[in-house]
Design a protein around this motif. Structure first.
Motif, mmCIF file in Angstrom:
data_model
loop_
_atom_site.group_PDB
_atom_site.id
_atom_site.type_symbol
_atom_site.label_atom_id
_atom_site.label_comp_id
_atom_site.label_asym_id
_atom_site.label_seq_id
_atom_site.Cartn_x
_atom_site.Cartn_y
_atom_site.Cartn_z
ATOM 1 N N VAL A 244 -32.870 1.690 -12.019
ATOM 2 C CA VAL A 244 -32.349 1.229 -10.660
ATOM 3 C C VAL A 244 -33.595 0.328 -9.998
ATOM 4 O O VAL A 244 -33.107 -0.680 -9.436
ATOM 5 C CB VAL A 244 -32.194 2.473 -9.671
ATOM 6 C CG1 VAL A 244 -31.691 2.164 -8.390
ATOM 7 C CG2 VAL A 244 -30.804 3.076 -10.354
ATOM 8 N N PHE A 245 -34.861 0.799 -9.932
ATOM 9 C CA PHE A 245 -35.826 0.032 -9.387
ATOM 10 C C PHE A 245 -35.919 -1.429 -10.013
ATOM 11 O O PHE A 245 -35.988 -2.259 -9.289
ATOM 12 C CB PHE A 245 -37.165 0.751 -9.677
ATOM 13 C CG PHE A 245 -37.345 1.861 -8.600
ATOM 14 C CD1 PHE A 245 -36.540 2.472 -7.617
ATOM 15 C CD2 PHE A 245 -38.537 2.875 -8.956
ATOM 16 C CE1 PHE A 245 -36.742 3.411 -6.803
ATOM 17 C CE2 PHE A 245 -38.789 3.744 -7.924
ATOM 18 C CZ PHE A 245 -37.953 4.090 -6.996
ATOM 19 N N ALA A 246 -35.705 -1.453 -11.370
ATOM 20 C CA ALA A 246 -35.886 -2.737 -11.995
ATOM 21 C C ALA A 246 -34.782 -3.857 -11.367
ATOM 22 O O ALA A 246 -34.804 -4.903 -11.083
ATOM 23 C CB ALA A 246 -35.859 -2.514 -13.371
ATOM 24 N N ALA A 247 -33.384 -3.108 -11.630
ATOM 25 C CA ALA A 247 -32.161 -4.022 -11.058
ATOM 26 C C ALA A 247 -32.632 -4.339 -9.572
ATOM 27 O O ALA A 247 -32.166 -5.430 -9.071
ATOM 28 C CB ALA A 247 -31.104 -3.291 -11.365
ATOM 29 N N LEU A 248 -32.950 -3.271 -8.581
ATOM 30 C CA LEU A 248 -33.025 -3.602 -7.269
ATOM 31 C C LEU A 248 -34.099 -4.698 -7.063
ATOM 32 O O LEU A 248 -34.126 -5.450 -5.956
ATOM 33 C CB LEU A 248 -33.268 -2.370 -6.569
ATOM 34 C CG LEU A 248 -32.254 -1.461 -6.352
ATOM 35 C CD1 LEU A 248 -32.598 -0.228 -5.381
ATOM 36 C CD2 LEU A 248 -31.068 -2.340 -5.397
ATOM 37 N N SER A 249 -35.325 -4.808 -7.726
ATOM 38 C CA SER A 249 -36.075 -5.763 -7.494
ATOM 39 C C SER A 249 -35.617 -7.073 -7.641
ATOM 40 O O SER A 249 -36.237 -8.122 -6.871
ATOM 41 C CB SER A 249 -37.188 -5.654 -8.823
ATOM 42 O OG SER A 249 -36.779 -5.976 -10.029
ATOM 43 N N PHE A 250 -34.743 -7.549 -8.488
ATOM 44 C CA PHE A 250 -34.105 -8.597 -8.581
ATOM 45 C C PHE A 250 -33.322 -9.193 -7.206
ATOM 46 O O PHE A 250 -33.331 -10.054 -6.689
ATOM 47 C CB PHE A 250 -33.321 -8.868 -9.944
ATOM 48 C CG PHE A 250 -34.003 -8.850 -11.174
ATOM 49 C CD1 PHE A 250 -34.774 -10.109 -11.590
ATOM 50 C CD2 PHE A 250 -33.997 -7.841 -11.803
ATOM 51 C CE1 PHE A 250 -35.514 -9.853 -12.738
ATOM 52 C CE2 PHE A 250 -34.754 -7.862 -13.129
ATOM 53 C CZ PHE A 250 -35.584 -8.732 -13.274
ATOM 54 N N VAL A 251 -32.596 -8.074 -6.769
ATOM 55 C CA VAL A 251 -31.738 -8.207 -5.865
ATOM 56 C C VAL A 251 -32.705 -8.600 -4.311
ATOM 57 O O VAL A 251 -32.471 -9.414 -3.748
ATOM 58 C CB VAL A 251 -30.992 -6.912 -5.233
ATOM 59 C CG1 VAL A 251 -30.194 -7.234 -4.000
ATOM 60 C CG2 VAL A 251 -29.769 -6.644 -6.596
ATOM 61 N N LYS A 252 -33.757 -7.776 -4.380
ATOM 62 C CA LYS A 252 -34.721 -7.888 -3.088
ATOM 63 C C LYS A 252 -35.292 -9.021 -3.171
ATOM 64 O O LYS A 252 -35.759 -9.817 -1.933
ATOM 65 C CB LYS A 252 -35.361 -6.603 -3.153
ATOM 66 C CG LYS A 252 -34.625 -5.121 -2.685
ATOM 67 C CD LYS A 252 -35.583 -4.232 -2.472
ATOM 68 C CE LYS A 252 -34.889 -2.756 -1.893
ATOM 69 N NZ LYS A 252 -35.689 -1.669 -1.696
ATOM 70 N N LEU A 253 -35.695 -9.383 -4.451
ATOM 71 C CA LEU A 253 -36.707 -10.724 -4.269
ATOM 72 C C LEU A 253 -35.904 -12.179 -4.609
ATOM 73 O O LEU A 253 -36.415 -13.085 -4.502
ATOM 74 C CB LEU A 253 -37.469 -10.533 -5.780
ATOM 75 C CG LEU A 253 -38.633 -9.527 -5.429
ATOM 76 C CD1 LEU A 253 -39.439 -9.429 -6.745
ATOM 77 C CD2 LEU A 253 -39.584 -9.711 -4.237
ATOM 78 N N GLY A 254 -34.449 -11.697 -4.634
ATOM 79 C CA GLY A 254 -33.611 -12.937 -4.746
ATOM 80 C C GLY A 254 -33.820 -13.630 -6.204
ATOM 81 O O GLY A 254 -33.688 -14.917 -6.220
ATOM 82 N N ILE A 255 -34.102 -12.874 -7.127
ATOM 83 C CA ILE A 255 -34.431 -13.650 -8.735
ATOM 84 C C ILE A 255 -33.066 -13.319 -9.282
ATOM 85 O O ILE A 255 -32.707 -12.207 -9.487
ATOM 86 C CB ILE A 255 -35.699 -13.101 -9.027
ATOM 87 C CG1 ILE A 255 -36.772 -13.260 -8.309
ATOM 88 C CG2 ILE A 255 -35.752 -13.433 -10.571
ATOM 89 C CD1 ILE A 255 -38.100 -12.483 -8.792
#
Length: 302
Positions: free
Chosen positions: A32-43
């Motif tokens: 979940v952390f890995a997936a959310l990192s893309f969402v939060k960073l817009g990547i």
């Protein structure tokens, strides 16, 4: 034997203690952390990322992965499938194969009698004990070794027994016990079950009892090739992010990976953990959650 309330998460000395925090909440949280990192960073990751959560892996996956494979069209052969449900303290082992799992429930039916007159009964417990030893001896029949696994041989272990009679002075006319068999994938379960039936027949004849058995769980699967994309990509991510040189292994325990592999989907099992699952004072290391999230993020970017 718990030093904390097993039903509450307790943080202490960089660890989280509680029932299931390592198996398998750690891997789920890292994903979940890995997936959310893309969402939060817009990547935008290189691949479409999907997270799949199931709750019954410990009891056969009948309502989880088995149900989904039968009723839903979720997977493609080219998918990179990673299951964060096993590993080692350094995060350097990638599980690509599992022993075949065979659980047996064995019901022996004889004739109950008084303890002073065993000659008038047919001792179901005695017959069951003999059969348990004969089935354990299958280790000498299916005797190959494979150093991919630990232990490197097939195991046939009597485990649980159900209560039979209520007094010491009663010859049991009914007995139920279980076997947990972990068999190298070079053997077919059909061949093992033929040998099981043969030994049941021999015990029936010797003790004049009737024996029936069921298979609460029976699953066999091929190995994921060492050069499969998921293995290669995960190895590269571990090397890039943490400088870890990965190696492939097999395990005796069962994961949802077996069901996927048996249907032609390559899957790898990996995580960084001390393997405290199923034990008192189960814990996960917070730094492992973060490190695994970093590895998964890199994998998703490949």
């Amino acid at each position: 034997m718990w030093k904390t309330d097993p039903w509450k998460v307790v943080e202490k000395d960089g660890k989280l203690y509680g029932r299931g925090v390592e198996d398998n909440q750690q891997g789920l949280v890292s994903a979940v952390f890995a997936a959310l990192s893309f969402v939060k960073l817009g990547i935008k990751p290189a691949h479409t990322v999907k997270l799949l959560f199931m709750a019954d892996e410990e009891v056969g996956s009948g309502y989880g992965i088995q149900y989904l494979l039968k009723h839903e069209n979720l997977f493609r052969k080219e998918d990179v499938i990673l299951i964060p449900d096993g590993g080692d303290a350094k995060g350097e082992t990638i599980e690509i194969a599992e022993k075949n799992i065979l659980w047996l429930r064995i019901h022996t039916m004889g004739k109950q009698s008084h303890g002073s007159r065993p000659d008038e009964g047919r001792n179901a417990c005695l017959a069951a004990c003999d059969l348990a030893l004969r089935l354990h001896d299958l280790e000498n029949v299916f005797s190959k070794h494979d150093d991919l696994f630990a232990p490197d041989y097939s195991t046939f272990s009597p485990t649980m027994s159900l209560a039979n009679v209520q007094g010491i002075n009663i010859i049991p006319g009914d007995d139920v016990f279980y076997m947990d068999c972990r068999i190298l994938p070079c053997y077919k379960l059909a061949d093992v079950l033929r040998e099981v039936q043969k030994r049941c027949d021999d015990v029936e004849k010797k003790y004049s009892v009737k024996i029936e058995y069921e298979t609460p769980q029976a699953e066999e699967s091929p190995a994921t090739p060492v050069d499969a994309p998921v293995v290669v990509m995960l190895s590269e991510a571990l090397k890039k992010v943490h400088g870890i040189t990965a190696r492939t292994i097999g395990i005796g325990g069962g994961t949802v990976g077996a069901y996927l592999r048996s249907r032609g989907y390559n899957a790898a099992v990996w995580s960084t953990m001390d393997e405290t699952a199923h034990s008192p004072n189960e814990y996960c290391i917070i730094d492992n959650i973060i490190a695994d999230a970093q590895t998964l993020s890199s994998l998703m970017l490949e």
